[in-house]
Design a protein around this motif. Structure first.
Motif, mmCIF file in Angstrom:
data_model
loop_
_atom_site.group_PDB
_atom_site.id
_atom_site.type_symbol
_atom_site.label_atom_id
_atom_site.label_comp_id
_atom_site.label_asym_id
_atom_site.label_seq_id
_atom_site.Cartn_x
_atom_site.Cartn_y
_atom_site.Cartn_z
ATOM 1 N N TRP A 81 0.586 -1.392 -0.053
ATOM 2 C CA TRP A 81 0.048 0.034 0.157
ATOM 3 C C TRP A 81 0.721 1.461 0.192
ATOM 4 C CZ3 TRP A 81 -3.978 0.003 -2.013
ATOM 5 C CH2 TRP A 81 -5.261 -1.272 -1.936
ATOM 6 N N LEU A 111 -6.781 -9.317 -2.695
ATOM 7 C CA LEU A 111 -6.626 -8.171 -3.058
ATOM 8 C C LEU A 111 -5.096 -7.739 -2.677
ATOM 9 C CD1 LEU A 111 -7.510 -4.831 -3.461
ATOM 10 C CD2 LEU A 111 -8.553 -5.475 -1.371
ATOM 11 N N ALA A 114 -2.830 -9.224 -6.387
ATOM 12 C CA ALA A 114 -3.753 -7.914 -7.278
ATOM 13 C C ALA A 114 -3.360 -7.000 -7.190
ATOM 14 C CB ALA A 114 -5.370 -8.159 -7.537
ATOM 15 N N LEU A 115 -3.112 -6.088 -6.327
ATOM 16 C CA LEU A 115 -2.345 -5.200 -5.817
ATOM 17 C C LEU A 115 -0.955 -5.090 -6.769
ATOM 18 C CD1 LEU A 115 -2.418 -1.931 -4.404
ATOM 19 C CD2 LEU A 115 -2.301 -3.174 -2.135
ATOM 20 N N PHE A 118 -0.536 -5.182 -9.772
ATOM 21 C CA PHE A 118 -0.910 -4.551 -10.301
ATOM 22 C C PHE A 118 0.926 -3.269 -10.172
ATOM 23 C CE2 PHE A 118 -2.160 0.097 -9.395
ATOM 24 C CZ PHE A 118 -2.294 0.616 -10.562
#
Ligand code: MN
Ligand code: MN
Ligand code: MN
Ligand code: MN
Lengths: 216, 216
Positions: A81, A111, A114-115, A118
Motif C-alpha cells: 500500500w 486483493l 492483485a495489488l 498491479f
DNA sequence: TGGAATAATAAGGTTTACCATAACATTTTA
DNA sequence: TAAAATGTTATGGTAAACCTTATTATTCCA
C-alpha cells in the motif's frame, strides 16, 4: 479459520518491526503499540493461546512459525500500500506509513496479490524496507543503524524504520531519505546528538532518531 | 472531531442504500445490517444522540443533514474503491462491493481525494451507482426497479443495487449487468419470478432479486 | 548480597457492539 | 373491533481490548 483482528495484526507487525527473530520484552512491545505493559501482557497471553507467539516470563516474546507467517503477511500488505500511495496517488512520503497502516487490515489476500501485480511486484517500499514475498521470505537489509557509525564516515541511507508521522516528517524535511548520501560530522558525547551533512545542509539528529536510519 | 466507527459508518451507508431521504423502519435497517431489531434499536439511539439521524417511534429513521453528509462520504469512498478494484486491479465484478466495503472504513479524506484524482473523478461505480461528490451531491438515477415493469418491455440495466456477493455473482453469471439490454418475457402470478431474455439466454429472476436491478 | 529496577499477575473497571428473552405499545388487517 | 403483526423498551449477558492500582516475582547491579 482465523481472520485476525486489527489489534492482533498490529501486535504481530510490531514484532517484525522490532526485529524478526528477536526476543522482545513486553515493555518494548507495549511502548511501540502505545499501550500499558499490563495490557500488552494480556494480549500476549491471548496471542500465545492462539499459537502466534511464545512468551518466556522475564525474558520476552518471540513469534512462532505461524505467527511469523501472519506477521510477514501484514507487513507485505502495509508496504505494498505504501508503494501504491506514493507512486500512484502521490501522497506525501511522511504520511505513507500511517495511511497504509489503516488499509493493511482491510485487505483480503486476493486483493493483496492483485495489488502486487498491479504495482509490478515491488521489492522495497518507499521507506526503503523490503516487502516480504507471499511465502513470507524477506530480503534482509544489510546495513547498520546510523547511531552506530563513526565520525567522518560517508554513508548512503538504505531505509528509514520510523513509523510515527512526525518523526518521518522531521527526516523528510531534512532530506534523510532512502538513497541519499550523508556524512557524520560530529557525535556529541554522553549519548548526545549527531551532526550530519546532508546535501549542503547541516542536520542535527538525536540518537533515538538515528536508531531509525539504516545506512551502508 | 468525530472519527466514526466502522459500525456507525455501516449504519449510515445502509440508510443511503435503502433510499436517501427515505424513512426507513428499524427492522429493515436491522435486516440489511444482519443484526437483530433490538440491536439496531440500540444503535439508532446512539446515532441519534450523536445527531446523525432521527427516529420517530413506530414510523422509522431518517438521516439528519450531518448524518447525510457523513453517509454520502462513506458511499463516495466505497464506490471510488470499487472503480479502482475493477479498472486497475481487475477484481471480479461480483466481489467489488465486499472488498471495497472493508477499505471504505480505512480511508482518510486526503486519501479519498487522491484516489478520486487518480481515477479521473469517476461519476459512477461499476455497479452503475452514482458516486457522490465531495460536497455530498448525488446524481439521482432516474430509472425504475425491474420488479415494477410490464411484460414485453425491453429495458436497459442502469444499475445493480445488490450488495451480497452471492446475489451479485448470480446476476453476473446471467449477464444482468449495467449497460446490458433485457426483455421481460413473463411475470409469474402471485409474486412469482420474472423470466427475462438477456442476450440469447432466458433468465429466471425472483422478485426480490429483481428489486435490486434498476432499469430504464 | 541486598536494594532498585523491571516484569508479571491479580482484581476490578470501562466502552462498543452485539446477543436473547420478555413485557408492553402501536398499527395493521381480517 | 379484536387478534395478529410489528415495533419498542427493559433487563441481563457476552467478548474484545483497553484501563488503573496493587501485589508479587525476578533480575540486575552497585
Ligand atoms: Mn495497522
Ligand atoms: Mn463497510
Ligand atoms: Mn478482569
Ligand atoms: Mn444493558
Amino acid at each position: 479459520m482465523s481472520q485476525l483482528s486489527e489489534s492482533t495484526e498490529m501486535y504481530l507487525k510490531a514484532m517484525v518491526e522490532l526485529g524478526l527473530n528477536e526476543i522482545v520484552s513486553i515493555s518494548r512491545l507495549a511502548e511501540r503499540l502505545g499501550v500499558t505493559p499490563v495490557s500488552a501482557n494480556e494480549m500476549v497471553r491471548r496471542l500465545g493461546d492462539q499459537g502466534l507467539l511464545t512468551h518466556t516470563p522475564y525474558k520476552g516474546v518471540a513469534l512462532t512459525k505461524k505467527g511469523r507467517e501472519a506477521a510477514c503477511n501484514v507487513v507485505r500488505r502495509q508496504r505494498l500500500w505504501e508503494v501504491f500511495l506514493y507512486e500512484h496517488l502521490h501522497i506525501e512520503w511522511a504520511k505513507l506509513y500511517e495511511l497504509a497502516c489503516s488499509l493493511e487490515h482491510a485487505t483480503a489476500p486476493e486483493l493483496t496479490e492483485a495489488l502486487a501485480t498491479f504495482l509490478g511486484d515491488p521489492k522495497f517500499c518507499p521507506r526503503g524496507n523490503p516487502i516480504p514475498a507471499v511465502d513470507g521470505s524477506f530480503l534482509p537489509l544489510n546495513g547498520k543503524t546510523l547511531s552506530a557509525t563513526q565520525v567522518g564516515e560517508t554513508l548512503k541511507v538504505l531505509a528509514v524504520n520510523a513509523t510515527a508521522t512526525d518523526v518521518l516528517k522531521y527526516l523528510q524535511e531534512r532530506n534523510v531519505l532512502p538513497g541519499r548520501e550523508l556524512t557524520v560530522l560530529e557525535a556529541a558525547p554522553l549519548q548526545g546528538p549527531l551532526t550530519l551533512k546532508v546535501g549542503d545542509k547541516d542536520v542535527a539528529l538525536g540518537l533515538s532518531l538515528a536508531e531509525f536510519v539504516i545506512v551502508k
